[in-house]
Every structure is written in structure tokens, then in C-alpha cells.
Design a protein around this motif. Structure first.
Motif, PDB file in Angstrom:
ATOM      1  N   GLY A   1      -7.323  11.657   9.330  1.00 27.16           N
ATOM      2  CA  GLY A   1      -7.631  10.633   8.339  1.00 27.16           C
ATOM      3  C   GLY A   1      -6.511  10.475   7.324  1.00 27.16           C
ATOM      4  O   GLY A   1      -5.561  11.255   7.290  1.00 27.16           O
ATOM      5  N   SER A   2      -6.602   9.444   6.512  1.00 28.67           N
ATOM      6  CA  SER A   2      -5.605   9.203   5.483  1.00 28.67           C
ATOM      7  C   SER A   2      -6.190   8.262   4.441  1.00 28.67           C
ATOM      8  O   SER A   2      -7.003   7.403   4.767  1.00 28.67           O
ATOM      9  CB  SER A   2      -4.350   8.589   6.102  1.00 28.67           C
TER      10      SER A   2
ATOM     11  N   HIS B   1      -9.762   4.398   3.127  1.00 29.32           N
ATOM     12  CA  HIS B   1      -9.703   5.588   3.976  1.00 29.32           C
ATOM     13  C   HIS B   1      -9.725   5.140   5.435  1.00 29.32           C
ATOM     14  O   HIS B   1     -10.549   4.319   5.828  1.00 29.32           O
ATOM     15  CB  HIS B   1     -10.906   6.499   3.708  1.00 29.32           C
ATOM     16  N   ILE B   2      -8.804   5.674   6.229  1.00 31.48           N
ATOM     17  CA  ILE B   2      -8.782   5.396   7.662  1.00 31.48           C
ATOM     18  C   ILE B   2      -9.053   6.697   8.408  1.00 31.48           C
ATOM     19  O   ILE B   2      -8.590   7.767   8.001  1.00 31.48           O
ATOM     20  CB  ILE B   2      -7.442   4.750   8.105  1.00 31.48           C
ATOM     21  N   SER B   3      -9.854   6.600   9.472  1.00 34.90           N
ATOM     22  CA  SER B   3     -10.266   7.773  10.233  1.00 34.90           C
ATOM     23  C   SER B   3     -10.707   7.319  11.613  1.00 34.90           C
ATOM     24  O   SER B   3     -11.140   6.186  11.791  1.00 34.90           O
ATOM     25  CB  SER B   3     -11.438   8.447   9.506  1.00 34.90           C
TER      26      SER B   3
ATOM     27  N   ILE C   1      -8.417   4.179  18.443  1.00 32.60           N
ATOM     28  CA  ILE C   1      -9.474   3.485  17.697  1.00 32.60           C
ATOM     29  C   ILE C   1      -9.608   4.142  16.326  1.00 32.60           C
ATOM     30  O   ILE C   1      -9.769   5.356  16.221  1.00 32.60           O
ATOM     31  CB  ILE C   1     -10.809   3.538  18.455  1.00 32.60           C
ATOM     32  N   GLU C   2      -9.518   3.315  15.292  1.00 31.19           N
ATOM     33  CA  GLU C   2      -9.602   3.810  13.914  1.00 31.19           C
ATOM     34  C   GLU C   2     -10.531   2.923  13.093  1.00 31.19           C
ATOM     35  O   GLU C   2     -10.662   1.730  13.359  1.00 31.19           O
ATOM     36  CB  GLU C   2      -8.209   3.826  13.258  1.00 31.19           C
ATOM     37  N   PHE C   3     -11.163   3.523  12.100  1.00 28.18           N
ATOM     38  CA  PHE C   3     -12.065   2.824  11.198  1.00 28.18           C
ATOM     39  C   PHE C   3     -11.478   2.871   9.790  1.00 28.18           C
ATOM     40  O   PHE C   3     -11.007   3.921   9.359  1.00 28.18           O
ATOM     41  CB  PHE C   3     -13.451   3.474  11.210  1.00 28.18           C
ATOM     42  N   TYR C   4     -11.510   1.741   9.093  1.00 25.90           N
ATOM     43  CA  TYR C   4     -10.961   1.655   7.740  1.00 25.90           C
ATOM     44  C   TYR C   4     -12.066   1.181   6.802  1.00 25.90           C
ATOM     45  O   TYR C   4     -12.669   0.132   7.020  1.00 25.90           O
ATOM     46  CB  TYR C   4      -9.778   0.685   7.706  1.00 25.90           C
ATOM     47  N   SER C   5     -12.350   1.965   5.786  1.00 19.78           N
ATOM     48  CA  SER C   5     -13.339   1.577   4.778  1.00 19.78           C
ATOM     49  C   SER C   5     -12.651   1.561   3.420  1.00 19.78           C
ATOM     50  O   SER C   5     -11.716   2.317   3.178  1.00 19.78           O
ATOM     51  CB  SER C   5     -14.529   2.535   4.790  1.00 19.78           C
TER      52      SER C   5
ATOM     53  N   ALA D   1       0.817  -1.213   0.000  1.00 19.28           N
ATOM     54  CA  ALA D   1       0.000   0.000   0.000  1.00 19.28           C
ATOM     55  C   ALA D   1       0.849   1.261   0.000  1.00 19.28           C
ATOM     56  O   ALA D   1       1.961   1.271   0.524  1.00 19.28           O
ATOM     57  CB  ALA D   1      -0.907   0.016   1.228  1.00 19.28           C
ATOM     58  N   VAL D   2       0.290   2.306  -0.578  1.00 21.46           N
ATOM     59  CA  VAL D   2       0.824   3.661  -0.472  1.00 21.46           C
ATOM     60  C   VAL D   2      -0.206   4.448   0.327  1.00 21.46           C
ATOM     61  O   VAL D   2      -1.388   4.490  -0.034  1.00 21.46           O
ATOM     62  CB  VAL D   2       1.022   4.310  -1.861  1.00 21.46           C
ATOM     63  N   TRP D   3       0.224   5.039   1.445  1.00 22.55           N
ATOM     64  CA  TRP D   3      -0.668   5.832   2.308  1.00 22.55           C
ATOM     65  C   TRP D   3      -0.389   7.314   2.136  1.00 22.55           C
ATOM     66  O   TRP D   3       0.614   7.700   1.565  1.00 22.55           O
ATOM     67  CB  TRP D   3      -0.465   5.427   3.764  1.00 22.55           C
TER      68      TRP D   3
END
Length: 164
Positions: free
Chosen positions: A152-153, A140-142, A116-120, A37-39
Motif C-alpha cells: 500500500g501507499s 491510499h492505494i492498496s 489490480i489496485e484500489f484507491y480510496s 501528488a506526493v506518494w
């Protein structure tokens, strides 16, 4: 890509038990996924990571939803451990589109604002055979506003899938 030996060793140690299992040990229709991955895609694109995941077979009694477990290991020593759900929303011949959502924890949260992070993600998969496919994924992580900051990223991930 700046992947350290420690990162590579961790990923291989996670995958090695699965390599020794017979295909009958895991549910038919499940997948193992490994990708690069590239973030910070829309900023500096300066972070690289290894994504490793187990994607369970579709649960037909729950609308074909697929439980997943995800590990992201970034080049600067950051780790994200998550569990989530994925769903194949479109299929045409050997091509499919998948959406996924994960909730998890990150061990070094100062860059993302919270532990705590969410990744969609949204991805396209192409099956080359019954047991192998490639996936291109935008993610996207946020922290969903849980932290004091929520930068986010975004990421782009290219992965290989092994199907059982």
C-alpha cells in the motif's frame, strides 16, 4: 517535482479534447480535475505523480453518487488507470468534503504487489467561483490482499477543478 516531458505530454493530450469542447458537450455539473501528488507520504515521500480525472455530475437517482475516471502518472513511469465513485458527504457554503473509491490497474505492479489496485480518498474542496475550485486530498492505494504482498501507499494531492 520530477515530471518528465512524456508525462506532461500525456496529461495535456488527455485534457486537450475537453478544452475544445463547449460546456454543453459534457453534462452540467461535471468536473475535470488535474493535480500534483506526493506518494509514499508516510514513508520516504519520494514519489511524485500527476493526477487527472473526470468527475461526472451527481446522479440524483443514486444518492448523489458521481461516477469518475482517474489516471495517475507517476514520475518513475508507473501508470494507474481506474474507474470509481465519489460522493460529496458534507457541504457548507463554498466548502465541501468528498469521499471516493476507485478500482483499477497499474502497469508496473512490482512496488504495489499486484496489477489490480484500489484507491480510496478523502478530500476537502473550496469553490472560488462557479467554474473553479481547489481540492486537498489524502489517498491510499492498496491491492486489498489480492497480491502476494500488499505494501500500500498513501498520497497527498493538490488539485484544481474546472466545473461545467
Amino acid at each position: 517535482m520530477k515530471t518528465s516531458v512524456k508525462t506532461l505530454a500525456l496529461a495535456l493530450s488527455l485534457l486537450s479534447p475537453f478544452a475544445s469542447l463547449s460546456t454543453h458537450a459534457l453534462p452540467q455539473g461535471s468536473e475535470l480535475k488535474a493535480g500534483a501528488a506526493v506518494w509514499n507520504l508516510f514513508d520516504d515521500a519520494d514519489r511524485y505523480a500527476l493526477h487527472v480525472a473526470y468527475v461526472h455530475k451527481p446522479l440524483e437517482s443514486f444518492y448523489g453518487i458521481r461516477p469518475t475516471v482517474l489516471l495517475v502518472n507517476a514520475d518513475q513511469g508507473q501508470h494507474y488507470f481506474a474507474a470509481g465513485l465519489a460522493k460529496d458527504v458534507y457541504k457548507y457554503n463554498d466548502f465541501s468534503v468528498r469521499v471516493a473509491f476507485h478500482a483499477g490497474i497499474v502497469d508496473e505492479s512490482e512496488n504495489l504487489g499486484d496489477t489490480i489496485e484500489f484507491y480510496s480518498s478523502l478530500s476537502g474542496l473550496y469553490n472560488f467561483s462557479e467554474s473553479f475550485s481547489l481540492e486537498a486530498e489524502i489517498g491510499h492505494i492498496s491491492n486489498g490482499g489480492l497480491g502476494d504482498t500488499n505494501p500500500g501507499s498513501e498520497s497527498f494531492v493538490l488539485s484544481a477543478h474546472y466545473h461545467f
